[in-house]
Design a protein around this motif. Structure first.
Motif, PDB file in Angstrom:
ATOM      1  N   LYS A  29      -3.871   3.298  14.971  1.00 10.03           N
ATOM      2  CA  LYS A  29      -3.993   1.968  14.641  1.00 10.03           C
ATOM      3  C   LYS A  29      -4.671   1.995  13.287  1.00 10.03           C
ATOM      4  CE  LYS A  29      -5.122  -0.904  17.731  1.00 10.03           C
ATOM      5  NZ  LYS A  29      -6.030  -1.498  18.882  1.00 10.03           N
ATOM      6  N   ASP A  30      -5.923   2.899  13.209  1.00  9.22           N
ATOM      7  CA  ASP A  30      -6.705   2.558  11.914  1.00  9.22           C
ATOM      8  C   ASP A  30      -6.377   3.669  11.059  1.00  9.22           C
ATOM      9  OD1 ASP A  30      -7.748   0.584  13.647  1.00  9.22           O
ATOM     10  OD2 ASP A  30      -9.259   1.954  14.376  1.00  9.22           O
ATOM     11  N   THR A  31      -5.180   4.510  11.043  1.00  9.63           N
ATOM     12  CA  THR A  31      -5.003   5.437   9.948  1.00  9.63           C
ATOM     13  C   THR A  31      -6.255   6.307   9.664  1.00  9.63           C
ATOM     14  OG1 THR A  31      -3.615   3.810   9.120  1.00  9.63           O
ATOM     15  CG2 THR A  31      -3.601   5.725   8.022  1.00  9.63           C
ATOM     16  N   SER A  66       0.415   5.825  10.577  1.00 11.27           N
ATOM     17  CA  SER A  66       0.306   4.562  11.054  1.00 11.27           C
ATOM     18  C   SER A  66       1.367   3.929  11.922  1.00 11.27           C
ATOM     19  CB  SER A  66      -0.145   3.756  10.054  1.00 11.27           C
ATOM     20  OG  SER A  66       0.910   3.532   9.075  1.00 11.27           O
TER      21      SER A  66
END
Length: 697
Positions: free
Chosen positions: A128-130, A28
């Motif tokens: 951004k959203d892992t 991330s």
């Protein structure tokens, strides 16, 4: 991002590393080498004899180039380091790194120099959203290069690493075994080349010698002369001379950052438009690219031309709920990564913006007013007509004559499709959130402006007086209804929105300033709006807050609920100027420009909305993009506003109203349909007196 990160960018490609020049990205963490929404290098760690290095200093040479000064181990006042290391990195198609080791000792030194390298080829949305990837990886170490490869079906990305000095490549990196004589130096050039299309790349695990040759040809490509390119860019912009050093510094920084943020879509033939910002938004955004092009028009009109052509090329043509697409709608965001390619995200492009479409027409008209380029207006006549048609045929979700929005893709679409697009940015005074659809006030202002400007283009360029009259009639009707329905009578300002029932969402916000800019405000109401904008509830001394003190959701470090956005302030100042409030516009400009001195001349995306009486310096917003395009453009629009630059036919009107801080100001060689013109002014506006009231006129 955390402090100490070093960012180097060159349009479509950027590198984010630590102060040593190392990249060691977690899933991330937005560090690495990125291009077109893919991370091509997630690990790039230098060791000498197995030890990490210590940073002495970092030189930010240019936006595309940095130099890192390092030493091994930890020195002391009694023991001096006898070896120094310099890494000089330039971004192009990937990056070129010149690694130099200097032996300061009287004896030779034997060293093992190691660079660990790897890539997760993460899509920016994954960072951004892992999220996790689904494709296959391969690594191929040859005699002269290391190839890192990722494949998912026909989607292929690769990174090739080579060196100008002999070394041993393995699947995890490259190793140099060297001896440096006393007081001598050793240098190698490390080239990291990226490839997106990959049609010639074999399956993972298969022989890829032919591919290696192709990539080595890339590695040996000539490095563009970025310094000469930047010098040409700066030389073509108007020259600023003034007594205020802060403004001179901020002006140059804005031009340089704007050069850094130039993004060349694959269809643009090498031409550029403004990308939105680093690190998350290095791509084409409808709203951001349009606003930045408007800000930059007097300084570099070419960005606007490319923005208009590229947005027109991708204009909506169908009803597509996944992408929030309609015929005539202008895109919100364009992405090129894996998740977009496999329709796990709708950004190919995504159209969830309710303001970009009218703003497209606004930019087209303003561009022609500055440049006289009627050829482009004729070229984009169909796109402009389709955008105007979208306002009436598709944007009026409630049948009340107002643009409103409601996402059709509940999984990945944006809830708020206006510039204040965070989830809690549109609220009533008591802090509750309205339902959908929502019709925010500035959207109606943009629609009004688009119709008025579209009427001018129809009459003067497209030779369609019938359309011109119809648009003018629609605009007049919209203005009359808007000033009735959005006006909060007990507060004398405009509500931020109407909810699904037509009820006013009655918080006091900076959006009122955008209404002044659009021209939709009745003259009889303009003074009350200006007084609110300059009151202590909104104006901090550094700038105007997004949400007024006293509103339930007010928070001086709330993303859209109390912070100061330089972009927002630049258009508010332009709006104040439009309605004759010159001194107030100068005060807003002065506050923001004074704040820029505390950000090394670079205005960030947003900063804290604390009153100036409380802080000696503007408070940083922790996750602000920097550089960000429309913040980079804000000082340029402030200059235009303070100098009163306004095209009138083939002439440029200059009507300065400058704060006393500036002193003497000259803006030389302003290009436009008039050729080149100089503008002069002196600072005569005492902005310190504008602390919550608007003087009578």
């Amino acid at each position: 991002m955390s402090d100490g990160m070093v960012k180097i960018l060159n349009g479509n490609t950027f590198v984010v590393s630590d102060a040593r020049g190392d990249i060691e990205a977690s899933p991330s963490d937005p560090t690495g080498l990125f291009s077109f929404d893919t991370r091509f290098l997630s690990k790039w760690v230098l060791t000498i004899n197995g030890d990490r290095l210590m940073s002495l200093s970092t030189d930010d040479l240019q936006y595309f180039e940095a130099r890192f000064f390092l030493v091994p181990g930890v020195g002391s006042v009694y023991v001096n380091a006898t070896l120094s290391v310099i890494r000089q990195r330039s971004v192009g198609n990937g990056f070129l790194e010149v690694l130099s080791l200097l032996n300061h000792d009287d004896v030779p030194v034997d060293l093992t120099v190691r660079l660990d390298a790897d890539s997760d080829f993460a899509d920016l949305f994954e960072v951004k959203d892992t999220l996790r990837k689904q494709g296959a990886y391969a690594r191929q170490a040859g005699e002269s290069s290391l190839l890192l490869l990722y494949r998912r079906g026909t989607y292929v990305r690769s990174t090739a690493i080579s060196s100008s000095q002999p070394c041993a490549f393995d699947e995890g990196g490259l190793t140099f075994t060297i001896t440096i004589d006393p007081h001598a130096a050793w240098t190698t050039e490390l080239d990291v080349a990226i490839q997106m299309l990959g049609q010639q790349i074999a399956e993972p695990g298969q022989e890829i010698g032919g591919v290696a040759r192709t990539l080595e040809d890339q590695v040996k490509r000539p490095i563009p002369d970025m310094a000469r390119n930047l010098a040409r860019w700066l030389g073509e912009a108007p020259r600023l001379e003034c007594d205020w050093e802060t403004l001179q510094r901020t002006y140059r920084r804005s031009l340089v950052d704007l050069a850094a943020l130039r993004f060349s879509p694959l269809t643009a033939g090498g031409n550029s438009l403004p990308a939105a910002g680093l690190p998350w938004f290095m791509t084409m955004f409808g709203r951001d690219s349009i606003f930045t092009s408007l800000q930059a028009l007097p300084f570099t009109a070419g960005l606007a031309a490319t923005t208009l052509r590229e947005l027109g090329l991708r204009q909506g043509t169908r009803i597509d709920d996944f992408r929030d697409e309609d015929p005539g709608r202008i895109l919100h965001e364009m992405r090129y990564g894996e998740m977009t390619a496999f329709e796990e995200r709708p950004h190919s492009p995504y159209f969830g913006s309710a303001d970009a479409t009218p703003l497209f027409v606004v930019l087209l008209d303003e561009y022609e007013r500055w440049t006289g380029d009627t050829d482009l207006v004729r070229e984009l006549e169909g796109e402009a007509r389709a955008a105007l048609h979208w306002i009436d045929a598709y944007a009026d979700l409630q049948g009340n004559g107002y643009i409103s929005y409601q996402r059709r893709n509940a999984e990945t679409g944006l809830e708020n499709q206006c510039w204040k697009d965070s989830w809690d940015s549109i609220s009533y005074r008591d802090g509750t959130l309205p339902g959908f659809p929502r019709a925010t006030c500035e959207l109606q202002g943009y629609a009004y402006d688009a119709k008025m400007r579209g009427a001018r283009l129809a009459r003067e360029v497209w030779q369609d007086p019938v359309l011109a009259r119809r648009l003018e009639k629609q605009a007049a009707d919209l203005k009359q209804r808007f000033n009735r329905d959005f006006w909060v009578a007990d507060g004398e300002y405009y509500a931020i929105a109407l909810d699904a029932d037509g009820r006013q969402v009655d918080s006091l916000t900076s959006n009122n300033g955008h209404l002044l800019w659009s021209g939709i405000v009745d003259d009889s109401k303009a003074r009350a709006v200006a007084e609110h904008l300059m009151s202590e509830r909104l104006f901090t001394g550094w700038g105007i807050r997004t949400l007024a003190v006293g509103e339930s959701r007010y928070n001086p470090i709330g993303y859209h609920n109390g912070t100061i956005w330089p972009f927002d302030n630049s258009f508010i100042a332009w709006g104040l100027r439009r309605y004759g409030f010159k001194d107030e516009a100068a005060a807003v400009a002065a506050g923001n420009l004074e704040a820029s001195a505390y950000f090394d001349g670079r205005l960030p995306e947003a900063f804290g909305g604390y009153p100036r009486s409380m802080t000696k310096y503007p408070v940083q917003y922790p996750t602000a993009c920097s550089p960000q395009a429309w913040s980079t453009g804000a000082p340029l629009l402030f200059l235009r506003t303070m100098l009163g630059l306004e095209p009138m036919g083939d002439h440029l009107v200059v009507d300065p109203a400058l704060p006393t801080t500036i002193g003497r100001l000259e803006l030389l060689d302003i290009a436009g349909r008039w050729g080149r013109i100089d503008a002069f002014g002196r600072g005569r506006v005492d902005t310190s007196r504008l602390s919550g009231r608007v003087d009578g006129r």
